[in-house]
Design a protein around this motif. Structure first.
Motif, mmCIF file in Angstrom:
data_model
loop_
_atom_site.group_PDB
_atom_site.id
_atom_site.type_symbol
_atom_site.label_atom_id
_atom_site.label_comp_id
_atom_site.label_asym_id
_atom_site.label_seq_id
_atom_site.Cartn_x
_atom_site.Cartn_y
_atom_site.Cartn_z
ATOM 1 N N ASP A 323 0.947 -1.284 0.017
ATOM 2 C CA ASP A 323 0.250 -0.055 -0.417
ATOM 3 C C ASP A 323 1.044 1.160 0.504
ATOM 4 O O ASP A 323 0.151 2.416 -0.346
ATOM 5 C CB ASP A 323 -1.362 0.381 1.065
ATOM 6 N N GLY A 324 1.967 1.749 -0.095
ATOM 7 C CA GLY A 324 3.224 2.371 0.321
ATOM 8 C C GLY A 324 3.510 2.540 1.693
ATOM 9 O O GLY A 324 3.061 2.445 2.618
ATOM 10 N N SER A 325 5.217 3.208 1.293
ATOM 11 C CA SER A 325 5.935 2.981 2.542
ATOM 12 C C SER A 325 5.831 4.765 3.620
ATOM 13 O O SER A 325 5.688 4.849 4.652
ATOM 14 C CB SER A 325 7.331 3.909 2.000
ATOM 15 N N ALA A 453 10.676 -5.290 2.537
ATOM 16 C CA ALA A 453 10.963 -4.449 3.779
ATOM 17 C C ALA A 453 12.141 -3.852 3.338
ATOM 18 O O ALA A 453 12.701 -2.807 3.968
ATOM 19 C CB ALA A 453 11.182 -5.979 4.840
ATOM 20 N N VAL A 454 13.338 -4.983 2.591
ATOM 21 C CA VAL A 454 14.523 -4.274 2.470
ATOM 22 C C VAL A 454 14.346 -3.203 1.321
ATOM 23 O O VAL A 454 14.940 -1.855 1.477
ATOM 24 C CB VAL A 454 15.320 -5.678 1.519
ATOM 25 N N ILE A 455 13.376 -3.436 0.269
ATOM 26 C CA ILE A 455 13.284 -1.854 0.049
ATOM 27 C C ILE A 455 12.292 -1.371 0.343
ATOM 28 O O ILE A 455 12.793 0.251 -0.308
ATOM 29 C CB ILE A 455 11.942 -2.862 -1.688
ATOM 30 N N LEU A 456 12.040 -1.040 0.823
ATOM 31 C CA LEU A 456 11.222 0.359 1.796
ATOM 32 C C LEU A 456 12.284 0.515 2.395
ATOM 33 O O LEU A 456 11.827 1.953 2.724
ATOM 34 C CB LEU A 456 9.572 -0.770 2.255
ATOM 35 N N HIS A 457 13.194 -0.121 3.018
ATOM 36 C CA HIS A 457 14.339 0.473 4.013
ATOM 37 C C HIS A 457 15.669 1.187 1.762
ATOM 38 O O HIS A 457 16.813 1.304 2.929
ATOM 39 C CB HIS A 457 15.050 0.041 4.545
ATOM 40 N N GLY A 458 15.433 1.647 1.408
ATOM 41 C CA GLY A 458 16.712 2.039 -0.206
ATOM 42 C C GLY A 458 17.746 1.173 0.060
ATOM 43 O O GLY A 458 18.378 1.783 -0.676
ATOM 44 N N GLY A 459 16.982 0.464 -0.027
ATOM 45 C CA GLY A 459 18.133 -0.861 0.099
ATOM 46 C C GLY A 459 17.971 -2.193 -0.872
ATOM 47 O O GLY A 459 16.982 -1.959 -2.199
ATOM 48 N N GLU A 460 18.935 -2.926 -1.058
ATOM 49 C CA GLU A 460 18.289 -4.483 -2.198
ATOM 50 C C GLU A 460 19.161 -5.373 -1.875
ATOM 51 O O GLU A 460 19.862 -5.182 -0.493
ATOM 52 C CB GLU A 460 18.937 -4.185 -3.670
ATOM 53 N N ILE A 461 18.341 -6.838 -2.092
ATOM 54 C CA ILE A 461 19.193 -7.869 -1.896
ATOM 55 C C ILE A 461 19.378 -9.313 -2.864
ATOM 56 O O ILE A 461 18.731 -8.832 -3.415
ATOM 57 C CB ILE A 461 18.077 -7.916 -0.314
ATOM 58 N N SER A 462 20.397 -9.336 -2.648
ATOM 59 C CA SER A 462 20.588 -10.647 -3.213
ATOM 60 C C SER A 462 20.673 -12.444 -2.551
ATOM 61 O O SER A 462 21.106 -12.203 -1.810
ATOM 62 C CB SER A 462 21.930 -10.255 -3.732
ATOM 63 N N ALA A 463 21.097 -12.810 -3.562
ATOM 64 C CA ALA A 463 21.020 -14.560 -3.120
ATOM 65 C C ALA A 463 22.026 -14.940 -4.043
ATOM 66 O O ALA A 463 22.112 -15.122 -5.429
ATOM 67 C CB ALA A 463 19.325 -15.266 -2.582
ATOM 68 N N GLU A 464 23.152 -16.006 -3.270
ATOM 69 C CA GLU A 464 24.041 -16.682 -4.355
ATOM 70 C C GLU A 464 24.442 -18.593 -3.636
ATOM 71 O O GLU A 464 24.628 -18.044 -1.981
ATOM 72 C CB GLU A 464 25.146 -16.039 -4.702
ATOM 73 N N LEU A 472 24.621 -17.480 0.410
ATOM 74 C CA LEU A 472 24.661 -16.377 0.598
ATOM 75 C C LEU A 472 23.813 -14.753 0.590
ATOM 76 O O LEU A 472 23.161 -14.958 -0.347
ATOM 77 C CB LEU A 472 25.284 -16.037 0.432
ATOM 78 N N PHE A 473 23.319 -14.780 1.860
ATOM 79 C CA PHE A 473 22.061 -13.555 1.483
ATOM 80 C C PHE A 473 23.173 -12.155 2.059
ATOM 81 O O PHE A 473 24.291 -11.666 3.033
ATOM 82 C CB PHE A 473 21.467 -13.575 2.242
ATOM 83 N N LYS A 474 22.990 -11.286 0.493
ATOM 84 C CA LYS A 474 23.553 -9.976 0.949
ATOM 85 C C LYS A 474 22.632 -9.049 0.856
ATOM 86 O O LYS A 474 21.918 -8.463 -0.026
ATOM 87 C CB LYS A 474 24.870 -8.917 -0.200
ATOM 88 N N ILE A 475 22.968 -8.143 1.957
ATOM 89 C CA ILE A 475 21.562 -7.311 2.291
ATOM 90 C C ILE A 475 22.490 -5.490 1.780
ATOM 91 O O ILE A 475 22.865 -5.716 3.538
ATOM 92 C CB ILE A 475 20.854 -8.121 3.566
ATOM 93 N N THR A 476 21.869 -4.310 1.411
ATOM 94 C CA THR A 476 22.159 -3.512 1.930
ATOM 95 C C THR A 476 20.759 -2.197 2.010
ATOM 96 O O THR A 476 19.663 -2.979 1.295
ATOM 97 C CB THR A 476 22.773 -2.740 0.341
ATOM 98 N N PHE A 477 21.184 -1.739 2.938
ATOM 99 C CA PHE A 477 19.807 -0.970 3.888
ATOM 100 C C PHE A 477 20.621 0.174 2.999
ATOM 101 O O PHE A 477 22.036 1.151 3.521
ATOM 102 C CB PHE A 477 19.551 -0.679 5.224
ATOM 103 N N SER A 478 19.842 1.754 3.132
ATOM 104 C CA SER A 478 19.910 3.191 3.233
ATOM 105 C C SER A 478 20.166 3.820 4.779
ATOM 106 O O SER A 478 18.814 3.303 4.917
ATOM 107 C CB SER A 478 19.348 3.433 1.874
ATOM 108 N N ARG A 479 20.710 3.811 4.986
ATOM 109 C CA ARG A 479 21.051 4.577 6.287
ATOM 110 C C ARG A 479 19.997 6.088 6.680
ATOM 111 O O ARG A 479 19.313 6.416 8.259
ATOM 112 C CB ARG A 479 21.819 4.988 7.101
ATOM 113 N N ASN A 480 19.549 6.572 5.642
ATOM 114 C CA ASN A 480 18.701 7.910 5.233
ATOM 115 C C ASN A 480 17.442 7.416 4.751
ATOM 116 O O ASN A 480 17.243 8.162 4.083
ATOM 117 C CB ASN A 480 19.690 9.130 4.949
ATOM 118 N N SER A 481 17.091 6.355 4.930
ATOM 119 C CA SER A 481 15.991 6.494 3.237
ATOM 120 C C SER A 481 14.565 7.054 3.772
ATOM 121 O O SER A 481 14.527 7.120 5.602
ATOM 122 C CB SER A 481 15.380 5.055 3.799
ATOM 123 N N LYS A 482 14.120 7.253 3.199
ATOM 124 C CA LYS A 482 12.900 8.781 3.557
ATOM 125 C C LYS A 482 11.625 7.124 2.486
ATOM 126 O O LYS A 482 11.167 6.674 1.972
ATOM 127 C CB LYS A 482 12.554 10.118 1.994
#
Length: 482
Positions: A323-325, A453-464, A472-482
């Motif tokens: 429904d939106g962030s 949830a990761v996208i809503l925090h301005g980040g991305e996730i990958s699996a390999e 292995l999951f690599k998760i990137t978060f934005s520390r100043n996500s809006k």
């Protein structure tokens, strides 16, 4: 005019400029020619007026006209001398045997002499002699007029001709003006041609680019501004249309996902609801069954009820994220504390499976986020590793951190995932082994919740899948996500 219209605009412009230049130079040459001719005529008149003055002086001293010697006044060859009375009749002429009775008051030089004291006429035909003469007349104080005339011969005509050197100079100037005019009109013409091509491209809806600059002058700058403004407008319209298409695609994608989610939910609900119904119907149909069997059916109902509750909870969370962030509260949270709490909460369950959770995130990571969603990320990843990895260790590490981003890695040493399943791992209700997943009580929404949830925090996730085994999951978060 029809031939002129067939020429290009720079050519027509050059022809008009050439015509204007030739007309202007021609008018100037004609004016200068007449002015120079008049000046030379006045010079000749002055010389003849000297003779007139001499004759008048001699006459004033009592000499007769035939006795006056004009040998020293011979710059023009033979000089015709006439004496005319105030009433316009010739009383003496050194070239005529008999005097004409024609009145000369209508002659230009006579009129000017009577009115102004002196006058001249250039190349007028004499009825008496049949020749053309240059006449110069002067009025005496006694009222009669002395007129001298020079035959209008070829040599005399040359004295009145314009200076051909001046004409050559004007011709050269005209050529230089034409050359300069050609380059000037060609430059302006190029502006017009480019603007015309620009207008045609605009009319045809072609893509406009400002990479081809106009020449560096005022008109070129104006043209550059017009092209750049239109290119920006065109780009703005294209961006708007692209955003509109993206928004429409996103809306359609949301509707598709919601429809797919509804269908998947219906499918997922069938199994636990059917199991609960069968258990209840069996218990109602066999009232006298043993306590052990009743407990078995009740336990089955409880298990399927818990599964329904987990499914509804996950669906509710996904719906809230879809429904939106804007509706999700964000605040400054300590990601390190959240990870520590999740690890501590999952240690007991992991230990029962013979799995050790190793947490190497010790640096305080402060970021803007939603604590419950961040907990859901690591809860689902750890639960997924505990249930499906088949390994003995789960490791969480802090890969990197800066002012904008933080990267966390979560891995296990289990069996990993076949490569063909990795691209679809985060899809809703996607299961690698459907029977095993349902038996483990999974809803098929855990990794989809993680990704959203990761996208809503301005980040991305990958699996390999790691070379040494495990996922292995690599998760990137934005520390100043809006």
């Amino acid at each position: 005019m029809g031939l002129l219209n067939k020429l290009s605009y720079p050519q027509r412009l050059f022809v008009w400029l050439l015509g204007y230049s030739l007309l202007m130079v021609g008018c100037f040459v004609v004016f200068q020619y007449h002015r120079e001719k008049e000046f030379k005529a006045e010079e000749i008149d002055k010389q003849l007026q000297l003779i007139n003055t001499y004759i008048l002086t001699e006459l004033g001293e009592g000499h007769d006209v035939p006795d006056i010697k004009l040998d020293e006044f011979k710059p023009f060859g033979e000089i015709r001398v006439s004496v005319i009375s105030e009433d316009g009749h010739i009383i003496y002429d050194n070239t005529l045997d008999s005097l004409p009775k024609t009145n000369h008051l209508d002659r230009q030089e006579i009129r000017d002499a009577l009115r102004l004291g002196s006058g001249y006429a250039v190349r007028r035909h004499s009825e008496s002699t049949g020749n053309n003469y240059f006449y110069s007349a002067q009025k005496s104080d006694d009222g009669y007029i002395v007129r001298t005339a020079v035959p209008y011969s070829v040599s005399f005509s040359g004295l009145l001709q314009a200076d051909y050197g001046f004409l050559w100079i004007m011709g050269i100037i005209t050529m230089v003006m034409c050359v300069l005019g050609y380059f000037a009109t060609r430059r302006v013409g190029l502006h017009i041609i480019r603007l015309n091509r620009f207008a045609e491209n605009v009319e045809n809806g072609a893509q406009i680019s400002d990479t081809e600059p106009f020449p560096h002058d005022e008109l070129g700058e104006i043209s550059n501004h017009i092209v750049r403004l239109y290119a920006r407008l065109q780009q703005a319209v294209a961006d708007r249309d692209s955003e509109h298409r993206a928004a429409l695609h996103e809306q359609l994608e949301k509707e598709r996902i919601k429809k797919q989610l509804t269908n998947n939910i219906n499918h997922e609900l069938k199994t636990p609801v059917a199991s609960i119904r069968v258990s209840v119907e069996t218990m109602l149909a066999h009232r006298n069954m043993s306590d052990e069997k009743q407990i078995l059916f009740l336990q089955r109902c409880l298990t399927n009820t818990e599964r329904l509750q987990r499914l509804l909870t996950d669906v509710s969370l996904l719906t809230r994220m879809d429904d939106g962030s804007a509706s999700i509260l964000r605040e400054q949270v300590n990601l390190t504390d959240i990870i520590n709490d999740v690890v501590e909460d999952r240690q007991i369950i992991a230990a029962t499976k013979g799995i050790r959770i190793e947490n190497f995130v010790s640096h305080n990571v402060i970021m803007a986020g939603n604590a419950s969603l961040l907990e859901a990320v690591f809860n689902n990843l750890i639960d997924n590793a505990i249930v499906y990895s088949g390994g003995t260790r789960i490791k969480i590490e802090l890969i990197s951190i800066d002012n904008d981003k933080v990267v966390i890695a979560l891995s296990d040493n289990g069996c990993g995932v076949p490569p063909e399943h990795l691209p679809r791992l985060f899809e809703r209700f996607y299961r690698i082994d459907k029977g095993r997943s349902r038996a483990a009580g999974g809803t098929g929404l855990g990794l989809s919740i993680v990704k959203n949830a990761v996208i809503l925090h301005g980040g991305e996730i990958s699996a390999e899948t790691q070379c040494s085994g495990g996922l292995l999951f690599k998760i990137t978060f934005s520390r100043n996500s809006k």
